[in-house]
Motif scaffolding. Structure first.
Motif, PDB file in Angstrom:
ATOM      1  N   LEU A  29      11.204  12.931   3.961  1.00 45.75           N
ATOM      2  CA  LEU A  29      10.396  12.679   2.774  1.00 45.75           C
ATOM      3  C   LEU A  29      11.240  12.153   1.614  1.00 45.75           C
ATOM      4  O   LEU A  29      10.830  12.222   0.454  1.00 45.75           O
ATOM      5  CB  LEU A  29       9.660  13.951   2.360  1.00 45.75           C
ATOM      6  CG  LEU A  29       8.497  14.259   3.308  1.00 45.75           C
ATOM      7  CD1 LEU A  29       8.386  15.728   3.598  1.00 45.75           C
ATOM      8  CD2 LEU A  29       7.217  13.697   2.758  1.00 45.75           C
ATOM      9  N   ASP A  31      12.969   9.536  -1.000  1.00 48.02           N
ATOM     10  CA  ASP A  31      12.423   8.379  -1.715  1.00 48.02           C
ATOM     11  C   ASP A  31      12.661   7.085  -0.952  1.00 48.02           C
ATOM     12  O   ASP A  31      11.789   6.219  -0.881  1.00 48.02           O
ATOM     13  CB  ASP A  31      13.045   8.278  -3.111  1.00 48.02           C
ATOM     14  CG  ASP A  31      12.610   9.398  -4.042  1.00 48.02           C
ATOM     15  OD1 ASP A  31      11.532   9.988  -3.820  1.00 48.02           O
ATOM     16  OD2 ASP A  31      13.354   9.679  -5.004  1.00 48.02           O
ATOM     17  N   CYS A  33      13.125   6.498   2.382  1.00 46.57           N
ATOM     18  CA  CYS A  33      12.285   6.345   3.586  1.00 46.57           C
ATOM     19  C   CYS A  33      10.833   6.049   3.220  1.00 46.57           C
ATOM     20  O   CYS A  33      10.190   5.207   3.842  1.00 46.57           O
ATOM     21  CB  CYS A  33      12.367   7.587   4.460  1.00 46.57           C
ATOM     22  SG  CYS A  33      13.890   7.678   5.432  1.00 46.57           S
ATOM     23  N   ARG A  34      10.337   6.739   2.202  1.00 54.81           N
ATOM     24  CA  ARG A  34       8.946   6.503   1.809  1.00 54.81           C
ATOM     25  C   ARG A  34       8.766   5.103   1.230  1.00 54.81           C
ATOM     26  O   ARG A  34       7.792   4.410   1.535  1.00 54.81           O
ATOM     27  CB  ARG A  34       8.480   7.580   0.825  1.00 54.81           C
ATOM     28  CG  ARG A  34       8.297   8.935   1.526  1.00 54.81           C
ATOM     29  CD  ARG A  34       7.790  10.048   0.622  1.00 54.81           C
ATOM     30  NE  ARG A  34       8.796  10.410  -0.379  1.00 54.81           N
ATOM     31  CZ  ARG A  34       8.615  10.338  -1.695  1.00 54.81           C
ATOM     32  NH1 ARG A  34       7.470   9.941  -2.192  1.00 54.81           N
ATOM     33  NH2 ARG A  34       9.580  10.685  -2.518  1.00 54.81           N
ATOM     34  N   ASN A  48       0.918   1.319   9.042  1.00 57.27           N
ATOM     35  CA  ASN A  48       1.603   2.345   8.270  1.00 57.27           C
ATOM     36  C   ASN A  48       2.159   3.404   9.216  1.00 57.27           C
ATOM     37  O   ASN A  48       1.430   3.936  10.041  1.00 57.27           O
ATOM     38  CB  ASN A  48       0.621   2.975   7.279  1.00 57.27           C
ATOM     39  CG  ASN A  48       1.273   4.000   6.393  1.00 57.27           C
ATOM     40  OD1 ASN A  48       2.478   4.218   6.433  1.00 57.27           O
ATOM     41  ND2 ASN A  48       0.470   4.642   5.577  1.00 57.27           N
ATOM     42  N   LEU A  50       3.781   6.189   8.065  1.00 57.35           N
ATOM     43  CA  LEU A  50       3.877   7.455   7.353  1.00 57.35           C
ATOM     44  C   LEU A  50       2.798   8.432   7.815  1.00 57.35           C
ATOM     45  O   LEU A  50       1.696   8.031   8.181  1.00 57.35           O
ATOM     46  CB  LEU A  50       3.726   7.230   5.850  1.00 57.35           C
ATOM     47  CG  LEU A  50       4.836   6.462   5.146  1.00 57.35           C
ATOM     48  CD1 LEU A  50       4.459   6.180   3.702  1.00 57.35           C
ATOM     49  CD2 LEU A  50       6.147   7.214   5.226  1.00 57.35           C
ATOM     50  N   ALA A  54       2.933  11.494   3.682  1.00 53.07           N
ATOM     51  CA  ALA A  54       3.953  10.495   3.329  1.00 53.07           C
ATOM     52  C   ALA A  54       5.340  10.753   3.917  1.00 53.07           C
ATOM     53  O   ALA A  54       6.337  10.322   3.359  1.00 53.07           O
ATOM     54  CB  ALA A  54       4.039  10.321   1.818  1.00 53.07           C
ATOM     55  N   ALA A  55       5.416  11.419   5.049  1.00 53.40           N
ATOM     56  CA  ALA A  55       6.700  11.611   5.725  1.00 53.40           C
ATOM     57  C   ALA A  55       6.938  10.505   6.745  1.00 53.40           C
ATOM     58  O   ALA A  55       5.988   9.946   7.298  1.00 53.40           O
ATOM     59  CB  ALA A  55       6.733  12.965   6.424  1.00 53.40           C
ATOM     60  N   THR A  56       8.203  10.209   6.994  1.00 48.34           N
ATOM     61  CA  THR A  56       8.588   9.251   8.025  1.00 48.34           C
ATOM     62  C   THR A  56       9.131  10.042   9.214  1.00 48.34           C
ATOM     63  O   THR A  56      10.237  10.581   9.151  1.00 48.34           O
ATOM     64  CB  THR A  56       9.682   8.295   7.505  1.00 48.34           C
ATOM     65  OG1 THR A  56       9.210   7.647   6.331  1.00 48.34           O
ATOM     66  CG2 THR A  56      10.036   7.254   8.540  1.00 48.34           C
ATOM     67  N   LEU A 132      10.027  14.886  -3.465  1.00 53.65           N
ATOM     68  CA  LEU A 132       8.611  14.792  -3.802  1.00 53.65           C
ATOM     69  C   LEU A 132       8.344  15.358  -5.191  1.00 53.65           C
ATOM     70  O   LEU A 132       8.932  16.386  -5.561  1.00 53.65           O
ATOM     71  CB  LEU A 132       7.764  15.561  -2.790  1.00 53.65           C
ATOM     72  CG  LEU A 132       7.746  15.043  -1.359  1.00 53.65           C
ATOM     73  CD1 LEU A 132       6.986  16.020  -0.470  1.00 53.65           C
ATOM     74  CD2 LEU A 132       7.132  13.659  -1.297  1.00 53.65           C
TER      75      LEU A 132
END
Length: 178
Positions: A29, A31, A33-34, A48, A50, A54-56, A132
């Protein structure tokens, strides 16, 4: 390590062969990667990657256990800025993000959306939740770590020891902008 997994991009032109199990499966999570995932999702035909929060998600494999078996010519690097140490590799045949590589790293973070849902490795932790603005909405099904913990770094070290402290180079020719 007998298990071999075959995964690939959305159109099937670019295929990877993974040997053994990943040494870590996580959701990041941070910044970076998002932001990268959001920019890559804007490429024509891209989806998308994510999660709903909003996690990768990715599976970390030693570089010596990942082989590009087809479509190497389609792989291009994306960087958030020209001097960024992290490059995300995209299969340009269909604009599918494939993996992430940190400068000097002995592993690749293979994006989990490449696996069919039923075969997808299950994340064991979320990292960098401290980036986050509000992490209270995250599921509590796995640990939600503000940064990387000791276990995370020990897994990286164990993988590097297993490779004999080698760091194979992966030649990716060309870059894309997103």
């Amino acid at each position: 390590m007998n298990k071999t997994t075959h995964i690939g991009c959305a159109c099937g032109e670019t295929r990877l062969e993974l040997h053994g199990a990943p040494f870590l499966v996580s959701e990041c999570l941070c910044d970076s990667c998002r932001a990268a995932a959001a920019r890559l999702a804007r490429l024509e035909g891209a989806k998308n990657m994510l999660t709903a929060y909003a996690a990768t998600p990715s599976a970390d494999y030693r570089k010596d256990r990942v082989q590009v078996v087809s479509g190497m010519k389609h792989l291009k690097a994306f960087r958030l800025s020209p001097d960024a140490g992290t490059r995300r590799i995209v299969a340009t045949c269909c604009n599918t993000p494939v993996f992430q590589e940190l400068k000097g790293a002995h592993w690749l973070s293979i994006y989990l959306h490449l696996w069919p849902n039923a075969a997808r490795p299950r994340p064991e932790m979320r990292t960098m939740t401290g980036d986050l603005p509000d992490a209270t909405g995250l599921p509590d099904d796995i640990p939600n770590l503000k940064t990387h913990n000791f276990s995370f770094y020990m897994k990286l070290l164990g993988a590097w020891i297993g490779m004999g402290f080698r760091n194979p180079k992966l030649e990716i020719r060309g870059q894309i902008d997103a």
